[in-house]
Design an enzyme around this catalytic site. Structure first.
Site, mmCIF file in Angstrom:
data_model
loop_
_atom_site.group_PDB
_atom_site.id
_atom_site.type_symbol
_atom_site.label_atom_id
_atom_site.label_comp_id
_atom_site.label_asym_id
_atom_site.label_seq_id
_atom_site.Cartn_x
_atom_site.Cartn_y
_atom_site.Cartn_z
ATOM 1 N N ARG A 1 0.850 -1.180 0.000
ATOM 2 C CA ARG A 1 0.000 0.000 0.000
ATOM 3 C C ARG A 1 0.886 1.230 0.000
ATOM 4 O O ARG A 1 1.940 1.217 0.638
ATOM 5 C CB ARG A 1 -0.832 -0.049 1.283
ATOM 6 C CG ARG A 1 -1.675 1.154 1.535
ATOM 7 C CD ARG A 1 -2.470 0.939 2.808
ATOM 8 N NE ARG A 1 -3.239 2.117 3.130
ATOM 9 C CZ ARG A 1 -3.739 2.348 4.331
ATOM 10 N NH1 ARG A 1 -3.545 1.484 5.306
ATOM 11 N NH2 ARG A 1 -4.414 3.437 4.555
ATOM 12 N N PRO B 1 5.015 8.251 2.279
ATOM 13 C CA PRO B 1 5.403 7.696 0.970
ATOM 14 C C PRO B 1 6.817 7.096 0.965
ATOM 15 O O PRO B 1 7.656 7.495 1.783
ATOM 16 C CB PRO B 1 5.335 8.925 0.041
ATOM 17 C CG PRO B 1 4.414 9.885 0.738
ATOM 18 C CD PRO B 1 4.620 9.651 2.209
ATOM 19 N N SER B 2 7.026 6.187 0.058
ATOM 20 C CA SER B 2 8.340 5.561 -0.189
ATOM 21 C C SER B 2 8.922 4.882 1.048
ATOM 22 O O SER B 2 10.137 4.781 1.195
ATOM 23 C CB SER B 2 9.355 6.596 -0.707
ATOM 24 O OG SER B 2 8.794 7.330 -1.749
ATOM 25 N N ARG B 3 8.064 4.455 1.916
ATOM 26 C CA ARG B 3 8.486 3.740 3.137
ATOM 27 C C ARG B 3 9.345 4.609 4.068
ATOM 28 O O ARG B 3 10.029 4.095 4.941
ATOM 29 C CB ARG B 3 9.240 2.433 2.801
ATOM 30 C CG ARG B 3 8.400 1.437 2.007
ATOM 31 C CD ARG B 3 7.225 0.951 2.846
ATOM 32 N NE ARG B 3 6.364 0.009 2.155
ATOM 33 C CZ ARG B 3 5.200 0.328 1.559
ATOM 34 N NH1 ARG B 3 4.773 1.578 1.546
ATOM 35 N NH2 ARG B 3 4.458 -0.593 0.998
ATOM 36 N N LEU B 4 9.318 5.927 3.841
ATOM 37 C CA LEU B 4 10.070 6.824 4.735
ATOM 38 C C LEU B 4 9.112 7.334 5.806
ATOM 39 O O LEU B 4 8.721 8.510 5.834
ATOM 40 C CB LEU B 4 10.697 7.976 3.931
ATOM 41 C CG LEU B 4 11.724 7.508 2.895
ATOM 42 C CD1 LEU B 4 12.282 8.693 2.110
ATOM 43 C CD2 LEU B 4 12.879 6.754 3.557
#
Ligand SMILES: Cc1cc2nc3c(=O)[nH]c(=O)nc-3n(C[C@H](O)[C@H](O)[C@H](O)COP(=O)(O)O)c2cc1C
Length: 216
Positions: free
Chosen positions: A12, A193-196
């Protein structure tokens, strides 16, 4: 056997805005209340579900979902059978962990703390506020003990309904009670976002709450 769903491809994208020390509350309980009010507005049903992890004295962990039923004096409260597996573990080792996951807002809150029993008066007062069927259920179920069949439980319920017939107030079973958890740390996780992701942890330093950012 495994599920048909392609587990590796389930992912997701988190689109929530930044959660930073500059816009976080100084007091972690205020921060928790803010997040709780937001999720309760969006998803009022069972947003008070939390995973409670306990550990045996040998360090074997066990986790299960319970319901947060109050926050009082900076303590998180839930109710249960104190002779259940969780109750027995807490009696021997009061260190516990709570985890809330609110997927609608991509948020997780993790709380490490120490559990203590709430007073019998407080447990009784909450017990009396529960629906009659739940009160009878609490009497009927020797939580965490093996039982022969569902029928055994249903028979017990019938017997108890008979026993308490005509009685307006069902007394609290002595093994039913509550625990209040005093946090030692509270971590707020915001999916980004972007797993950050944003992770802020509050911890006690000389009786003062401090906050720092953790890598996601
Ligand atoms: C949504 C949900 C809410 C639950 N709420 C409670 C609760 O408030 N108290 C409780 O004792 N068990 C609750 N349970 C059941 C526990 O997860 C668990 O099965 C039970 O307490 C026995 O746990 P134990 O054998 O580890 O002590 C709930 C389960 C679910 C799925």
């Amino acid at each position: 056997m495994k599920p048909n769903a392609d587990l590796a491809s389930i992912r997701r994208d988190y689109i929530q805005p930044e959660f930073d020390i500059k816009n976080a509350k100084e007091d972690p309980f205020e921060q928790f209340s803010d997040w709780f009010d937001e999720i309760a507005h969006i998803s009022p049903e069972e947003c008070n579900c939390m995973t409670l992890a306990t550990a045996s004295p040998e360090g074997v962990p066990h986790a299960r979902v319970v319901l947060l039923k109050g926050i009082e004096d900076y303590k998180f409260i839930f109710y249960t059978n104190t002779q259940s597996d969780k109750g027995n573990e807490i009696e021997k080792n009061p260190r516990v962990c709570l985890n809330f996951y609110w997927w609608e807002l991509s948020r997780q809150v993790r709380i490490d703390g120490i559990a203590e029993r709430v007073s019998d008066e407080q447990a009784t007062s909450y017990f009396q506020s529960r629906p009659r069927e739940s009160q009878i259920g609490a009497w009927a179920s020797p939580q965490s003990s093996p039982i022969g069949s569902r029928q055994v439980l249903e028979e017990r319920v019938k017997q108890l309904e008979e026993k308490f017939k005509g009685q307006d107030v069902i007394p609290k079973p002595k093994q039913w009670g509550g625990y209040a958890i005093s946090p030692m740390s509270l971590e707020f996780w915001q999916g980004r976002p972007s797993r950050l992701h944003d992770r802020l942890i509050y911890f006690l330093d000389d009786k003062q709450w401090k906050v720092r950012r953790l890598a996601p």
